[in-house]
Design a protein around this motif. Sequence first.
Motif, PDB file in Angstrom:
ATOM      1  N   ASN A 239       0.804  -1.415  -0.029  1.00 44.07           N
ATOM      2  CA  ASN A 239       0.298  -0.307   0.055  1.00 44.07           C
ATOM      3  C   ASN A 239       1.040   1.005   0.157  1.00 44.07           C
ATOM      4  OD1 ASN A 239      -2.738   1.070   0.144  1.00 44.07           O
ATOM      5  ND2 ASN A 239      -3.078   1.238   2.206  1.00 44.07           N
ATOM      6  N   ARG A 240       1.740   1.444  -0.572  1.00 39.83           N
ATOM      7  CA  ARG A 240       2.404   2.598  -0.807  1.00 39.83           C
ATOM      8  C   ARG A 240       3.012   2.721  -2.682  1.00 39.83           C
ATOM      9  NH1 ARG A 240       8.185   0.126   2.534  1.00 39.83           N
ATOM     10  NH2 ARG A 240       7.301  -1.520   1.109  1.00 39.83           N
ATOM     11  N   PHE A 241       3.484   3.461  -2.484  1.00 43.19           N
ATOM     12  CA  PHE A 241       3.349   4.100  -4.045  1.00 43.19           C
ATOM     13  C   PHE A 241       4.991   3.759  -4.691  1.00 43.19           C
ATOM     14  CE2 PHE A 241       1.095   8.047  -3.363  1.00 43.19           C
ATOM     15  CZ  PHE A 241      -0.525   7.480  -3.192  1.00 43.19           C
ATOM     16  N   PHE A 242       4.278   3.504  -6.195  1.00 45.62           N
ATOM     17  CA  PHE A 242       5.505   2.444  -6.702  1.00 45.62           C
ATOM     18  C   PHE A 242       5.283   3.086  -8.463  1.00 45.62           C
ATOM     19  CE2 PHE A 242       7.556  -0.695  -8.529  1.00 45.62           C
ATOM     20  CZ  PHE A 242       9.951  -0.505  -8.531  1.00 45.62           C
ATOM     21  N   PHE A 243       6.266   4.139  -8.459  1.00 45.15           N
ATOM     22  CA  PHE A 243       6.061   4.716 -10.138  1.00 45.15           C
ATOM     23  C   PHE A 243       6.921   4.371 -10.798  1.00 45.15           C
ATOM     24  CE2 PHE A 243       4.861   7.762  -6.409  1.00 45.15           C
ATOM     25  CZ  PHE A 243       3.845   8.100  -6.983  1.00 45.15           C
TER      26      PHE A 243
ATOM     27  N   MET B 102       2.652   7.395   0.761  1.00 40.05           N
ATOM     28  CA  MET B 102       4.539   7.798   0.446  1.00 40.05           C
ATOM     29  C   MET B 102       5.603   7.535   1.306  1.00 40.05           C
ATOM     30  SD  MET B 102       3.624  11.587  -0.807  1.00 40.05           S
ATOM     31  CE  MET B 102       4.991  12.330  -1.060  1.00 40.05           C
ATOM     32  N   GLN B 103       4.813   7.332   2.575  1.00 43.78           N
ATOM     33  CA  GLN B 103       5.656   7.045   3.489  1.00 43.78           C
ATOM     34  C   GLN B 103       6.875   5.747   3.466  1.00 43.78           C
ATOM     35  OE1 GLN B 103       6.115   8.879   6.238  1.00 43.78           O
ATOM     36  NE2 GLN B 103       7.580   7.795   8.118  1.00 43.78           N
ATOM     37  N   GLY B 104       7.876   6.186   2.808  1.00 43.96           N
ATOM     38  CA  GLY B 104       8.808   4.641   3.024  1.00 43.96           C
ATOM     39  C   GLY B 104       8.608   4.411   1.965  1.00 43.96           C
ATOM     40  N   MET B 105       7.959   4.884   0.607  1.00 39.15           N
ATOM     41  CA  MET B 105       8.269   4.839  -0.615  1.00 39.15           C
ATOM     42  C   MET B 105       9.523   3.981  -1.157  1.00 39.15           C
ATOM     43  SD  MET B 105       6.467   7.881  -2.542  1.00 39.15           S
ATOM     44  CE  MET B 105       7.226   9.273  -3.566  1.00 39.15           C
ATOM     45  N   GLU B 106       9.484   3.905  -2.264  1.00 40.65           N
ATOM     46  CA  GLU B 106      10.987   4.299  -3.122  1.00 40.65           C
ATOM     47  C   GLU B 106      11.912   3.400  -2.526  1.00 40.65           C
ATOM     48  OE1 GLU B 106      10.249   7.061  -5.785  1.00 40.65           O
ATOM     49  OE2 GLU B 106       8.698   6.395  -7.251  1.00 40.65           O
ATOM     50  N   GLU B 107      11.612   2.044  -1.554  1.00 37.33           N
ATOM     51  CA  GLU B 107      12.656   2.254  -0.945  1.00 37.33           C
ATOM     52  C   GLU B 107      14.539   1.353  -1.965  1.00 37.33           C
ATOM     53  OE1 GLU B 107      11.448   0.002   3.404  1.00 37.33           O
ATOM     54  OE2 GLU B 107      11.687  -1.592   1.666  1.00 37.33           O
ATOM     55  N   VAL B 108      15.887   1.921  -1.391  1.00 31.48           N
ATOM     56  CA  VAL B 108      16.685   1.555  -2.263  1.00 31.48           C
ATOM     57  C   VAL B 108      17.115   0.707  -1.084  1.00 31.48           C
ATOM     58  CG1 VAL B 108      16.653   3.609  -3.602  1.00 31.48           C
ATOM     59  CG2 VAL B 108      17.649   4.023  -1.180  1.00 31.48           C
ATOM     60  N   LYS B 109      18.373  -0.230  -1.613  1.00 30.24           N
ATOM     61  CA  LYS B 109      19.399  -1.284  -1.059  1.00 30.24           C
ATOM     62  C   LYS B 109      20.686  -1.181  -1.594  1.00 30.24           C
ATOM     63  CE  LYS B 109      19.409  -5.227   1.091  1.00 30.24           C
ATOM     64  NZ  LYS B 109      18.891  -6.804   1.239  1.00 30.24           N
TER      65      LYS B 109
ATOM     66  N   TRP C  16      12.455   8.011 -10.234  1.00 35.44           N
ATOM     67  CA  TRP C  16      12.908   8.905  -9.014  1.00 35.44           C
ATOM     68  C   TRP C  16      12.003  10.097  -9.347  1.00 35.44           C
ATOM     69  CZ3 TRP C  16      15.062  13.940  -8.638  1.00 35.44           C
ATOM     70  CH2 TRP C  16      15.673  14.222  -9.379  1.00 35.44           C
ATOM     71  N   GLU C  17      12.417  10.345 -10.463  1.00 38.85           N
ATOM     72  CA  GLU C  17      11.882  12.297 -10.314  1.00 38.85           C
ATOM     73  C   GLU C  17       9.986  11.712 -10.356  1.00 38.85           C
ATOM     74  OE1 GLU C  17      13.135   9.963 -12.753  1.00 38.85           O
ATOM     75  OE2 GLU C  17      14.249  11.309 -13.914  1.00 38.85           O
ATOM     76  N   ALA C  18       9.156  10.952  -9.729  1.00 36.10           N
ATOM     77  CA  ALA C  18       7.600  11.014  -9.958  1.00 36.10           C
ATOM     78  C   ALA C  18       8.017  11.451  -7.656  1.00 36.10           C
ATOM     79  CB  ALA C  18       7.007   9.755 -10.307  1.00 36.10           C
ATOM     80  N   GLY C  19       8.608  10.609  -7.707  1.00 37.21           N
ATOM     81  CA  GLY C  19       7.728  10.867  -5.985  1.00 37.21           C
ATOM     82  C   GLY C  19       8.839  11.932  -5.677  1.00 37.21           C
ATOM     83  N   PHE C  20      10.064  12.213  -6.250  1.00 35.74           N
ATOM     84  CA  PHE C  20      10.136  13.934  -6.235  1.00 35.74           C
ATOM     85  C   PHE C  20       8.923  15.015  -6.648  1.00 35.74           C
ATOM     86  CE2 PHE C  20      13.831  12.058  -4.385  1.00 35.74           C
ATOM     87  CZ  PHE C  20      14.847  13.542  -3.122  1.00 35.74           C
TER      88      PHE C  20
ATOM     89  N   SER D 221      14.251   4.624   2.693  1.00 36.41           N
ATOM     90  CA  SER D 221      13.321   5.588   1.763  1.00 36.41           C
ATOM     91  C   SER D 221      13.990   6.543   2.410  1.00 36.41           C
ATOM     92  CB  SER D 221      12.062   4.855   2.064  1.00 36.41           C
ATOM     93  OG  SER D 221      11.540   5.982   1.047  1.00 36.41           O
ATOM     94  N   ILE D 222      13.706   7.447   1.531  1.00 36.29           N
ATOM     95  CA  ILE D 222      14.750   9.347   1.568  1.00 36.29           C
ATOM     96  C   ILE D 222      13.017   9.937   2.173  1.00 36.29           C
ATOM     97  CG2 ILE D 222      14.109   9.906  -0.840  1.00 36.29           C
ATOM     98  CD1 ILE D 222      17.081  11.228  -0.335  1.00 36.29           C
ATOM     99  N   HIS D 223      12.189   8.935   1.459  1.00 37.02           N
ATOM    100  CA  HIS D 223      10.206   9.156   1.593  1.00 37.02           C
ATOM    101  C   HIS D 223       9.931   9.225   3.228  1.00 37.02           C
ATOM    102  CE1 HIS D 223      10.260  11.148  -2.771  1.00 37.02           C
ATOM    103  NE2 HIS D 223      10.983   9.432  -2.832  1.00 37.02           N
ATOM    104  N   LEU D 224       9.654  10.581   3.901  1.00 34.79           N
ATOM    105  CA  LEU D 224       8.758   9.857   4.955  1.00 34.79           C
ATOM    106  C   LEU D 224       8.202  10.875   5.194  1.00 34.79           C
ATOM    107  CD1 LEU D 224      12.590   9.330   6.806  1.00 34.79           C
ATOM    108  CD2 LEU D 224      10.645   7.353   5.730  1.00 34.79           C
ATOM    109  N   PRO D 225       6.913  11.375   5.231  1.00 35.35           N
ATOM    110  CA  PRO D 225       5.971  12.639   4.989  1.00 35.35           C
ATOM    111  C   PRO D 225       5.317  12.900   6.353  1.00 35.35           C
ATOM    112  CG  PRO D 225       5.077  11.418   3.138  1.00 35.35           C
ATOM    113  CD  PRO D 225       6.419  10.374   3.507  1.00 35.35           C
TER     114      PRO D 225
END
Length: 1647
Positions: free
Chosen positions: A419-423, A474-481, A494-498, A568-572
């Motif tokens: 239930n998180r965004f993935f673009f 949006m919280q924690g979406m598009e995690e990276v490893k 990554w552009e969509a999230g930002f 993830s860098i997205h933590l609104p």
Amino acid sequence: MRAELLRYLKEQVPRIFCLKKESSPQEEEEIMQSRLLYPLECFLFGEDPQEGLEKLKQGSTSSQLCGRVFKEGETVYSCRDCAIDPTCVLCMDCFQDSVHKSHRYKMHASSGGGFCDCGDVEAWKIGPYCSKHDPGAATDECTLEPELYERAEKLFRILLRYVTDFLVWEENFELSPELQPQTKDNAYYCVLYNDEHHSYDHVIYTLQRSVNCDQAEAQTHTALIDKEGRRAVKRATLRSCQQAKDLIMSNSEHISLQPLRVEILHSSVMAHQTFALRLGSWFQKIIGYSAGFRQAFCQVALEPNPDSDRPCLISRLMLHDARMYKGARKIVHELIFCSMLMETEFKRLFAIEFTKHYKQLQKDFINDDHEKSISITALSVQIFTVPTLARHLIEEGNVIKVIVDTVMELLREHLDDSNRFFFLGYNSDKFSRIQVIFHDLRYILISKPSLWTDELRKQFLEGFKVFLSLLKCMQGMEEVKRQFGQHIAVEPEWEAGFSLQIQLRHILAMFQDWCSSDDDILLLAFRECHKVLMQCNNQPFLREAVDYYMCKHILHVRPYKVSQDPVSIHLPISRLLAGLYVLLCRTGAGDRLHDPNYDYIQMAELPLRCVVLAAQVSAEMWRRNGLSLVSQVYYYQDVKCRDEMYDKDILMLQIAASKMDANHFLMLILLRFELFDYFNGSCSSKDQDELIQWNRLTEEMLYLLIVIVGERYVPGISHVTKEDVTMREVIHLLCIEPMAHSSLVKGLPENESHETGLETVITKVATFKKPGVSGHGLYEVKKERLEEFNPFFYHYSRSQHSKAEESQKKRRTQEGNDKALRPPLPPAFCTHFASIVRLLCCDIIIHILRRVLQRAAEERTTHWTEAMIQRALHLIGQALLEEKTQLEDSTVEEVTFDFSLKARMFLLLSKIKAVPSLEAQKDMIKWVLQMFEIVKCLREKSCPTASMSVETKPEESAQDKEKAERKRKAEAAKLHRQKIMAQMSAMQKNFIESNKMLYDNMPESGTQGEPVASIGPHRGSTPAEREVLTCILCQEEQEVVAQAPAMVLTACVQRSTVLTQCRGKIPNTETYPLLMPPELAVGTHTGSCGHVMHATCWQKYFEAVQNTTRNRLHAELIFDLENGEYLCPLCKSLCNTVVPLIPLEQLTFNYENAELIGQHLTMPRWIQVLSRWYNKRHYLCKGQPDFRSILSYGVQEPRKFSESISEMLVVCATTVHRVGLQTVPNELCPRVPLMAWNTCAFTIQAIENILQEEDKPLFGSLQNRQVRCYRLIHQVVSCHLQCPFSCKLLSSLFSVLLPIMSRKTTPSLLEVDFFHLLVGLVLSIPSLYQEEAVDLQPSAVSSAYNHLHILHLVTMAHMLQVLLISTGTKSENNWAIWSLYMFLILIFICQNASRICIWYSYNQGIEPFLRCAALFFSCLTGVHPPEELFNTAGMEALCSYLALPSNVFHLFQEHRDTVHPLLQRWCENAAVTKILKGKVQTVRYPRRRNRLIDLPEDYSVLLNQASHFQCPKSTDDERKHPTLCLFCGAMLCSQSSCCLSQVDGEDVGACTAHAATCGAGVGMFLRIRECEIVLRASKTRGSTYPAPYLDDYGETDPHLVRGNPLHLCPERYRKLNQLWQQHCILEEIARSLEVVNVMFAFEWQML
């Protein structure tokens, strides 16, 4: 009534519209008015419409609301002081008449669709009305008579339903039963619709191939399709139309994957739809008559439909908006603007309807391909920005929930299993349309309520919860490893999230702002946000909690590594929670927040991971993850996102630091930075890469600690205001370097109103330096503010940090201070955050700092870096400053901060002070040691004044030494300079002594007894000049000699109207006059950049340019190879020819011989000789003496030149001829010498014009390149081969002066420019000495007398020309009497010159001619002018140099007998009669000096002119590009198909066509709405140039991006004027195009 009206429309509409034989638009309009609209208006008014309208006007007044609907590109204004929000704007007319004109305002181009807010009291804090809409002058109360209102309501109901039915009609072949015709014709239309997938060229191509139309017709169809949205391209039978449709679709599919939209409509359907559209415009006109009509229309449009479940009429139109074509949409939108949005109550009802259908309207917009500006959704800004209406919609319709639900539904397809965004693989066009919806949410929140109601609280919290659900996705979406081993194969999206984060940036701040206005709301919002955060299951811990030990402290926490686990860098939600917490503390509501369940370690965990991720990326640990992650970290800390990302993460860490045990917090920091084992002593490595990573991470970790402890400039963290925060930001930006205002604005975060707060603080922290003629104004930080500089300011990027540090160290060195960049004294923390300072004196920080310093003391260079030590010293400094502050404010017993007692670092610091590699930190170490001593003294109370000497006493000895050293170096430098000057002086004296002959031969201004003249018997000698020049290509030197290989000067020949007296009237080159008219309509100017080459080198270079640039992209935009153009190899100036260098021939004048010849060759004798030559040549008079007597006055052999010089002479002359006459090259054309003489004369006149304009002396003021150029031109022209036509040209030139040579075509002396005539006569007179067998030229003495007599004769003719034009109209017919009258006037002036004022005006009239003559003869003879002419001298020195009497009128007395008969013949010319009677306009002297037109000081005046500009060739109100010609002031419609015209058989735009007649192809235009200058040089070449308008900060504003008020800069406009008058426009264009890499050529010809 409805049935009767529809029956009438059924009969009449098909007879007027869509007939087989198309009527003209005007004829169709007249028939419609008489047959349809006039009967409707008669019914409406119940009488004649004109009489009814007059009665209506008597009882009504104008509306208080302006309501002007903006067109795309129209300039609008917003007051930064008074507007409630940035969407509140005024039209040009209202702004000019409002109080806001004197306020801080912004101007920008409207995107279309909005309307003027003048009169809306909710839009403005003060001054809601302009003078026109002031309610004090008029009221909007207008009540219609009941009968009239009833009729209006009935008629509007029928017609609006008719309009609605046909605008939403989807049956192409059939009508409703009420309108179905009795007989159905087989007449159909093939209708092509506009879309955004196909270009103009695609549609034109398709039409040409499908419906058999030519290109012009296809272009017309395409333009109308783009403008109106659809166009009938064929009228025929159903079968033919179907064939055309199939062809259009198949042909368009070949070009684009999507075919064009084509429909077939029956002619009757098409007719009714056309009339429905016209009715929309009619409605606008009718409801504009009265507020009563407007209210009746609104009532009808919004009333529910009682017969069915259909929505009201206006809702039907809105719901069908996305399926309507562009023209129909515009009509509907304008109808809504002028009706429902102009009435408060109906605006409320319309807003409710709009909100009710909001979700469906947005879905339709997402699937539509038209722009937002022509969508019904664009009306949201007019509804949601009204504060009362917004709150009403929140209370009644929960509009916040509606908007967020709409977004969620549209983004649902991008949710993953968690239930998180993935673009991944998103549609960028669709996604950008979804983002537009966030603007509506921002509009709703733009004005926070001052008074909360229970219902408002309830609905807002409900909307806030829905908004949190969006953030939860949006919280924690598009995690990276982190990638190990192999580089990532595909860069993730990554552009969509930002872009989503950027859209939410202001919305998040506005939600927090709303919450802060009510304590209860704030507390509930915080708890709800915390609850949602705890529900988030992303980024879980994979292992159980364990205990970590360090310095006798235990931390029980779950292990997690950013370098190994997903992050993830997205933590609104985490960041929103941090913002709400600070607001709670700031408002005092934080005391009510007592909940033991708040786990601050868990709250800080995610932000800490994000900060560590940024640190590891900076340490290059994530290199294998590609550039996408680097870009994300960049935006994470960039000014566009940082206030709701990076800053909030720091804020959350500060919250955790204030609530947690300090040692536990630091242990958590070390764990997440993966440095725990490294500082615990249980980790070691010999791997260099790993050591480098540890060092970099240590640097980042120490930097984070500096930020957490030191960054207190947040309201709520400490007692600072927003103004203090902005001041600190500005100070640190200016510490990098002085900046322009626009650069500062870009570096500061904007609020929801696009304001940075810069203007309120800039004068407190910086000083402004005004710009010069170029560049922009700069701000420099005030010296007293530099003490606030923090080298580790947390908004610095890595590069900014380096620049700021270097800049401040350099400044301190220049001021004589040490290089220590001390930490500034920060403001005290607020109560809730006061415990953060415990981090600086806890056990773990002492351990960390000691370990860092120990590694440096051990000199193991792989285990530490200078940056690490610098950060450690900064932290120590922060701790000591904190301790010192507490000791100064409290007693020793009360102070619990004991860093100095725990640290015990004195020996370590003393040791690392001696480390050679830390030389740059030595001053900082000294300062830290001094601070230890000061704190120690404060604790022991042994030095109560120590705090005052921190900055001075410990530094005095070092400063004294540095000052002494600088003084010694200054003295040594002074002695060195004196020694060098003495050596130079001695060398100069030796040179003068050894070259004494050179100085003895220097020309003097005169001989003993008499001044030297340039012509006549007293002319001076031509000195010998040896000139050795270097070729810029081969760098070889060569002396300029007549017989040597040619050296050439780069040159550019161009047609010019700089001196014209009849702008816009350029003669046809085919009938170019032999004698230049006095109007100087167009001349040929030759200029040069002054660079010299060998002729052979130039030829090779030109060939190389031709070969290498043919394949260059758009090379033709820079220079035209076919016309011989090239760029100077050195300075890249545009050139099209070369001028050969010809040395002046040394001449020693024989004064005795000159005196003897002068006794015989008097003016009468000279005229007699010329007459005999003419008679012998033209009439073969055998009885007259042989003409060879002219040769007896002295001849000599002509100068001989090398072959290459002769060749270059021809090249130069033919280029002048080709460019000047715009013809093909032809060196045998009889006009070649004439054009060469003309360019010589015109170039001198242009130079004299510049000198006079700038009030400079005649000689000595020009640049060397200008002097060299015009001298060489005259040498070339004088040395140019005398063609067989020279004698014929000579007789034609003399025909103006000598009646014996005149013909019927000979112009009068009032129709000739006498300086051109003078140059032509002087340069052609040697042709008298040419014979068939012998090629001779006059001797120096003969030339001197020839020049003297020509000048005297031409001067007298010019004086008469000035006098005739000055005396006005003549009524007598006796020319003998008139000529005698003229002669007596001249003699009278001669005798009484000193006593009559008219003499001075005549002097002014002839002075430009004499100045030009002086320049000409100076170049021709090489005689040095007198010193007086190198200063601002009067007529006496000028006349002396030209061998004229000081009072030039004495010439008439001196040559009385010769001139009187000539005078009579000159005056009796028929052309003179016409001019003197005023039948023909002529030039007055002195000529008007052309300048660029006067521009208004305030740019808004120009914008006002542009707003009222009406295209002369177009009747529509579509967006135009008003463009102002700076030469003549004409306003033109540029870049528009309506004003296309043909020049040389080619379609060109209005500016290009205008430049051809106004500037001979050269143009300088101001594009008013774009605020930029356009320079034009030909049909295909041009460039932009900064406009001369600057804002208050000394910057230009192309395209009005910043929108600040603009004012004319006289210096820059003067520079533009010089650019034109010095003929440098072509040069500027070429240089501009050479610098700019042109990928897509701009069609300059269409401008």
